[in-house]
Design an enzyme around this catalytic site. Structure first.
Site, short mmCIF file in Angstrom:
data_model
loop_
_atom_site.label_atom_id
_atom_site.label_comp_id
_atom_site.label_asym_id
_atom_site.label_seq_id
_atom_site.Cartn_x
_atom_site.Cartn_y
_atom_site.Cartn_z
N ILE A 16 -6.60 -13.85 -0.05
CA ILE A 16 -5.95 -13.99 -1.34
C ILE A 16 -5.80 -15.49 -1.91
O ILE A 16 -5.85 -15.68 -3.19
CB ILE A 16 -4.27 -13.51 -1.00
CG1 ILE A 16 -4.30 -11.94 -0.83
CG2 ILE A 16 -3.38 -13.80 -2.26
CD1 ILE A 16 -4.77 -10.96 -1.52
N THR A 123 3.10 -11.23 1.60
CA THR A 123 3.89 -10.13 1.69
C THR A 123 5.15 -10.45 2.83
O THR A 123 4.82 -10.66 3.79
CB THR A 123 3.22 -8.72 2.11
OG1 THR A 123 2.20 -8.84 1.45
CG2 THR A 123 4.26 -7.58 2.33
N LYS A 209 6.79 -4.52 -3.06
CA LYS A 209 5.47 -4.53 -2.76
C LYS A 209 5.68 -3.72 -1.19
O LYS A 209 4.53 -2.90 -1.00
CB LYS A 209 5.34 -6.02 -2.07
CG LYS A 209 4.12 -6.11 -1.10
CD LYS A 209 2.79 -6.00 -1.96
CE LYS A 209 1.76 -5.88 -0.88
NZ LYS A 209 0.49 -5.49 -1.54
N ASN A 213 3.32 0.02 -0.61
CA ASN A 213 2.34 0.23 0.69
C ASN A 213 2.66 1.42 1.64
O ASN A 213 2.17 1.87 2.05
CB ASN A 213 2.02 -0.92 1.57
CG ASN A 213 0.88 -1.80 0.65
OD1 ASN A 213 0.27 -1.52 -0.28
ND2 ASN A 213 0.88 -3.19 1.06
N ARG A 216 1.76 4.51 0.17
CA ARG A 216 0.44 4.89 0.51
C ARG A 216 0.26 5.46 1.91
O ARG A 216 -0.54 6.36 2.13
CB ARG A 216 -0.46 3.48 0.26
CG ARG A 216 -0.51 3.18 -1.30
CD ARG A 216 -1.56 3.30 -1.83
NE ARG A 216 -3.12 3.00 -1.32
CZ ARG A 216 -3.84 3.96 -1.42
NH1 ARG A 216 -3.69 5.21 -1.97
NH2 ARG A 216 -5.03 3.67 -0.90
N GLY A 260 -6.17 1.25 8.55
CA GLY A 260 -6.27 -0.04 8.83
C GLY A 260 -5.80 -1.07 7.95
O GLY A 260 -5.35 -0.96 6.97
N CYS A 263 -2.68 -4.74 5.26
CA CYS A 263 -1.49 -4.30 4.52
C CYS A 263 -0.85 -2.86 5.02
O CYS A 263 0.34 -2.90 5.37
CB CYS A 263 -1.87 -4.27 3.07
SG CYS A 263 -1.78 -5.91 2.31
N TYR A 319 -12.35 -1.58 7.91
CA TYR A 319 -11.32 -0.86 8.09
C TYR A 319 -11.33 0.13 6.83
O TYR A 319 -10.65 1.07 6.77
CB TYR A 319 -9.91 -1.70 7.87
CG TYR A 319 -9.56 -2.33 6.53
CD1 TYR A 319 -8.71 -1.49 5.68
CD2 TYR A 319 -9.84 -3.54 6.25
CE1 TYR A 319 -8.53 -2.07 4.55
CE2 TYR A 319 -9.52 -3.90 5.24
CZ TYR A 319 -8.88 -3.31 4.29
OH TYR A 319 -8.44 -4.07 2.93
#
Ligand SMILES: NC(=O)c1ccc[n+]([C@@H]2O[C@H](COP(=O)([O-])OP(=O)(O)OC[C@H]3O[C@@H](n4cnc5c(N)ncnc54)[C@H](O)[C@@H]3O)[C@@H](O)[C@H]2O)c1
Length: 404
Positions: A16, A123, A209, A213, A216, A260, A263, A319
């Protein structure tokens, strides 16, 4: 147009931090990339890009020619400090390990001056900006942060494999501890981002944030749970999902070998940890996704037993496809379980991306193998398999190919 700022990016050798530092310098800011990885800092200082990403080397080389991007092991006096260091999971407690954030803060706190902005891009769990960052700055400097030192959270949504495009084009959520912090942080990101910037407060930004995730992870867990159920019933799960998705309000994801990366496998726990007394679904979804490597390994072992194969080529360690990142990779777990359960099997485990192979031929690798298992379908592997399928089958001792 925002006035150009002097910006320190802490964690600038990372996935990042590096794209961020490069994009900020390209936008005209004077950027110092800071990292504790001295080897990478050395390379970056000498014009060697350390991150393999689409378009990254070209952009890095372009910006490196200007004097706007430098690298160092130590931060310098700046207008803005952006922290993009790791926030891993404390495996036992499921809490966020904030030690990297704490040590990054220790290096910048002595440099803070009135009007500076501190941005957390890592995060973080809800309330980290207020309860940890703000309190430390208040305690260890002479500044009361309300107005004197600005603090904001700008969570990152970019997707490895397409980082530069997503950094530039994704919508962003920006939340400051104060309105001034939100405004200044949005101006900094607006200097390179074409995405819409949505303004909020720090706690909401932190929560958004994690909510993304976790969404997901839970959706992947549902697809994986369907796989467990329908495999048990000898029903083809892919057919079920494909047909179910013709419903106008249904969009089930594909099952896989597990979840994996840095995040999705981790962030749901930060959310759970914030309210473990009320959160029921998050640990269940994590349990389902964590079980998938074992389920996959058992499937492979059963298959191996049936055809009594001994020489297995397993391809794919990362991953997810098309990245060289092995963090929390379920593929590693699958192979570990196979090796533990049946040490007799001779496994050749390779990945053209994570092993950094200059040339890679699936046809060569498959020679005399009894079985080929593709755990991670990188484009290069899919392409070679499609192009050379017949030849690969011919060079194998037993033409068994399983693609997950
Ligand atoms: N990688 C992703 O896809 C992704 C996406 C969104 C958000 N994030 C979040 O962004 C943050 C960074 O993730 P990453 O993938 O870039 O991690 P990374 O491990 O690739 O990079 C982090 C960098 O920080 C450096 N570092 C650690 N402590 C430091 C310190 N005290 N001072 C200076 N440098 C220090 C490390 O050496 C490393 O180079 C994490 O919180 C992660 O959850 C990552």
């Amino acid at each position: 147009m925002i006035k150009k700022k002097k910006i320190c990016v802490i964690g600038s050798a990372g996935y990042i931090g590096l794209p961020l530092a490069v994009l900020l310098a390209q936008a005209g800011h004077d950027v110092l990339g800071v990292d504790i990885n001295n080897e990478k800092i050395q390379k970056l200082s000498n014009g060697i890009c350390t991150l393999e990403e689409k378009g990254m080397d070209e952009l890095y080389q372009k910006v490196y020619q200007t004097s706007r991007l430098r690298f160092s092991s130590n931060p310098e006096l700046s207008d803005v400090y952006i922290i993009a260091v790791p926030t891993p999971l404390e495996k036992k407690t499921k809490a966020a390990d904030l030690s990297f954030i704490e040590s990054a803060l220790s290096t910048i706190i002595p440099l803070l001056r009135e009007g500076n902005l501190v941005i957390l891009e890592s995060t973080i769990p809800p309330l980290t900006c207020r309860n940890i960052v703000k309190k430390r700055i208040e305690r260890e400097t002479k500044y009361n942060t309300l107005g004197k030192i600005l603090i904001a959270h700008c969570p990152e949504r970019a997707f490895p494999g397409n980082l530069l495009f997503e950094f530039t084009n994704n919508d962003r959520i920006i939340g400051g501890v104060t309105k001034d912090a939100t405004k200044l942080a949005s101006e900094i990101y607006g200097s390179f981002s074409k995405g819409k910037i949505h303004l909020t407060d720090d706690v909401t930004a932190e929560s958004v944030k994690l909510a993304e995730n976790t969404y997901r992870d839970i959706n992947i867990a549902y697809a994986n749970e369907l796989k467990l159920i329908f495999d048990n019933l000898n029903i083809n799960v892919k057919d079920v999902i494909k047909l179910a998705n013709f419903h106008p309000r249904v969009n089930i994801l594909n099952p896989g070998i597990g979840v994996g990366g840095h995040c999705i496998a981790i962030d749901p726990w930060f959310l759970w940890k914030s309210s473990p007394n009320v959160s029921k679904m998050i640990p269940t979804a994590r349990k389902v996704n964590n079980f998938m490597p074992e389920f996959t390994a058992n499937q492979i072992l059963n298959h191996i037993k049936k055809i009594s194969s001994k020489n297995i080529l397993i391809v794919g360690k990362s991953y997810k496809p098309d990245v060289n990142d092995k963090r929390e990779s379920p593929a590693l777990e699958v192979v570990k379980i196979i090796e533990e359960k049946n040490p007799e099997i001779r496994i050749k485990f390779i990945d053209p991306l994570t092993d950094n192979l200059k040339s890679f031929s699936l046809l060569e690798e498959a020679k005399d193998m009894d079985m080929l298992i593709i755990l991670v379908s990188h484009s290069v592997i899919k392409h070679q398999l499609q192009k050379n399928y017949e030849s690969i089958v011919k060079v194998m001792r037993m033409p068994e190919i399983i693609q997950f």
